[in-house]
Design a protein around this motif. Structure first.
Motif, PDB file in Angstrom:
ATOM      1  N   UNK A 217     -30.595  15.576  59.708  1.00 57.01           N
ATOM      2  CA  UNK A 217     -29.334  16.151  59.219  1.00 57.01           C
ATOM      3  C   UNK A 217     -29.311  16.237  57.701  1.00 57.01           C
ATOM      4  N   UNK A 218     -29.784  15.183  57.012  1.00 55.24           N
ATOM      5  CA  UNK A 218     -29.792  15.179  55.552  1.00 55.24           C
ATOM      6  C   UNK A 218     -30.786  16.182  54.982  1.00 55.24           C
ATOM      7  N   UNK A 219     -31.929  16.334  55.652  1.00 59.49           N
ATOM      8  CA  UNK A 219     -32.907  17.334  55.208  1.00 59.49           C
ATOM      9  C   UNK A 219     -32.292  18.719  55.307  1.00 59.49           C
ATOM     10  N   UNK A 220     -31.582  18.974  56.392  1.00 54.89           N
ATOM     11  CA  UNK A 220     -30.916  20.261  56.562  1.00 54.89           C
ATOM     12  C   UNK A 220     -29.861  20.481  55.474  1.00 54.89           C
ATOM     13  N   UNK A 221     -29.107  19.438  55.134  1.00 56.27           N
ATOM     14  CA  UNK A 221     -28.060  19.549  54.128  1.00 56.27           C
ATOM     15  C   UNK A 221     -28.621  19.725  52.716  1.00 56.27           C
ATOM     16  N   UNK A 222     -29.597  18.896  52.384  1.00 55.14           N
ATOM     17  CA  UNK A 222     -30.114  18.857  51.018  1.00 55.14           C
ATOM     18  C   UNK A 222     -31.142  19.946  50.721  1.00 55.14           C
ATOM     19  N   UNK A 223     -32.019  20.227  51.699  1.00 57.83           N
ATOM     20  CA  UNK A 223     -33.142  21.140  51.463  1.00 57.83           C
ATOM     21  C   UNK A 223     -32.960  22.471  52.192  1.00 57.83           C
ATOM     22  N   UNK A 224     -32.184  22.448  53.265  1.00 58.51           N
ATOM     23  CA  UNK A 224     -31.976  23.670  54.025  1.00 58.51           C
ATOM     24  C   UNK A 224     -33.084  23.980  55.004  1.00 58.51           C
ATOM     25  N   UNK A 225     -33.810  22.947  55.410  1.00 55.22           N
ATOM     26  CA  UNK A 225     -34.893  23.131  56.373  1.00 55.22           C
ATOM     27  C   UNK A 225     -34.556  22.441  57.691  1.00 55.22           C
ATOM     28  N   UNK A 226     -34.844  23.135  58.789  1.00 56.75           N
ATOM     29  CA  UNK A 226     -34.672  22.534  60.097  1.00 56.75           C
ATOM     30  C   UNK A 226     -35.842  21.628  60.431  1.00 56.75           C
ATOM     31  N   UNK A 227     -35.642  20.754  61.386  1.00 52.43           N
ATOM     32  CA  UNK A 227     -36.690  19.802  61.777  1.00 52.43           C
ATOM     33  C   UNK A 227     -36.924  19.881  63.288  1.00 52.43           C
ATOM     34  N   UNK A 228     -38.017  19.301  63.713  1.00 48.42           N
ATOM     35  CA  UNK A 228     -38.357  19.225  65.133  1.00 48.42           C
ATOM     36  C   UNK A 228     -38.627  17.769  65.477  1.00 48.42           C
ATOM     37  N   UNK A 229     -38.090  17.314  66.602  1.00 50.23           N
ATOM     38  CA  UNK A 229     -38.337  15.949  67.047  1.00 50.23           C
ATOM     39  C   UNK A 229     -39.514  15.923  68.013  1.00 50.23           C
ATOM     40  N   UNK A 230     -40.463  15.068  67.726  1.00 54.58           N
ATOM     41  CA  UNK A 230     -41.618  14.875  68.595  1.00 54.58           C
ATOM     42  C   UNK A 230     -41.518  13.498  69.240  1.00 54.58           C
ATOM     43  N   UNK A 231     -41.789  13.423  70.510  1.00 57.10           N
ATOM     44  CA  UNK A 231     -41.769  12.145  71.211  1.00 57.10           C
ATOM     45  C   UNK A 231     -43.077  11.409  70.959  1.00 57.10           C
TER      46      UNK A 231
END
Length: 285
Positions: A217-231
């Motif tokens: 969430x913070x990466x999206x807010x601060x940098x504007x990049x989405x992330x992917x969760x890997x198990x």
């Protein structure tokens, strides 16, 4: 029968012309006067130019004919036809357009740099349209097709070294020219790689943290990049957890590291180079 895409064909021809001009300037206006040995069939054509005064483009095109015929079945019809078009365009430009530009007669090192950069830009533009100037490209790809265990790097190095050595022995006959030829070969390869793979280069981070959702969430807010969760599962603890994967450009990596450090100082971050990033937010496919 495939429908002819005139727009794509027009763009391919335009790129061939621009790339051909850059290659011709590097070869004729910088390398020829300084008697630099060069790689590929242009390098062989330069030898004939210095020894017999034969036009570089015409010789390169004539050398390509038997090689193209031999390699036709190995490389495929479409690639063959595109390459023939490129060979004709670049050869004509070499003999007709390049002599219209002034020839550089200054410092040899500057000439070598310009040769590598101009030629590298031209070749990269042509390669990015999935075509070729023929010559050693045909031979290199054919050897690779027949011997898959050999790397393109090794094949390319062997062919380039042979042509540069021949150029030095038959034309300039001095060690400086051999060194300049090696510099040109290195620069040309570096520029081609940078143009084809480095412009859209970026970084990829793998973040192992106890707070994956907060980090994303913070990466999206601060940098504007989405992330992917890997198990993932720890090999020692056997605890399952989410690993946050995030692709970004080089400038954004600092912000991502800062965010992760603020949220979880104990987070484990792996940062790797990515030659090219395609998709939403980056270069289109």
């Amino acid at each position: 029968m495939k429908k002819l895409d005139t727009k794509k064909l027009g763009m391919d021809i335009l790129i061939d012309i621009i790339g051909g001009i850059l290659i011709a300037i590097g070869t004729y206006n910088f390398a020829a006067m300084a008697k630099f040995p060069m790689v590929g069939f242009n390098g062989i054509a330069l030898i004939f130019y210095h020894l017999f005064g034969l036009p570089i483009g015409t010789v390169a095109m004539l050398l390509n004919i038997p090689v193209a015929i031999v390699c036709f079945r190995i490389l495929g019809k479409d690639f063959f036809i595109r390459s023939i078009r490129t060979i004709i365009i670049t050869s004509v430009i070499m003999d007709v357009v390049a002599p219209m530009f002034p020839v550089y007669t200054g410092d040899r090192m500057l000439a070598a740099i310009c040769t590598g950069v101009f030629s590298g830009l031209g070749y990269a533009m042509i390669y990015m349209r999935n075509t070729s100037t023929g010559g050693s490209d045909f031979i290199m790809l054919s050897i690779k097709a027949l011997n898959p265990h050999l790397s393109l790097g090794k094949i390319s190095f062997a062919l380039e070294a042979l042509v540069v050595l021949l150029g030095t022995l038959l034309v300039s006959r001095d060690i400086d020219s051999l060194i300049y030829g090696m510099v040109i070969s290195f620069l040309l390869s570096a520029v081609v790689d940078k143009m084809m793979y480095g412009i859209d280069a970026g970084k990829m981070s793998l973040i192992v943290t106890d707070f994956p959702k907060e980090v994303a969430e913070r990466i999206d807010q601060e940098v504007g990049r989405g992330c992917t969760f890997l198990k993932a599962e720890g090999s020692y603890s056997r605890v399952e957890r989410d690993v946050v994967l995030c692709a970004c450009n080089n400038k954004e990596m600092y912000g991502i590291r800062k965010v992760v450090k603020e949220i979880d100082p104990k987070a484990f971050i792996i940062i790797v180079e990515s030659n090219e990033v395609l998709g939403e937010g980056f270069k289109a496919h």
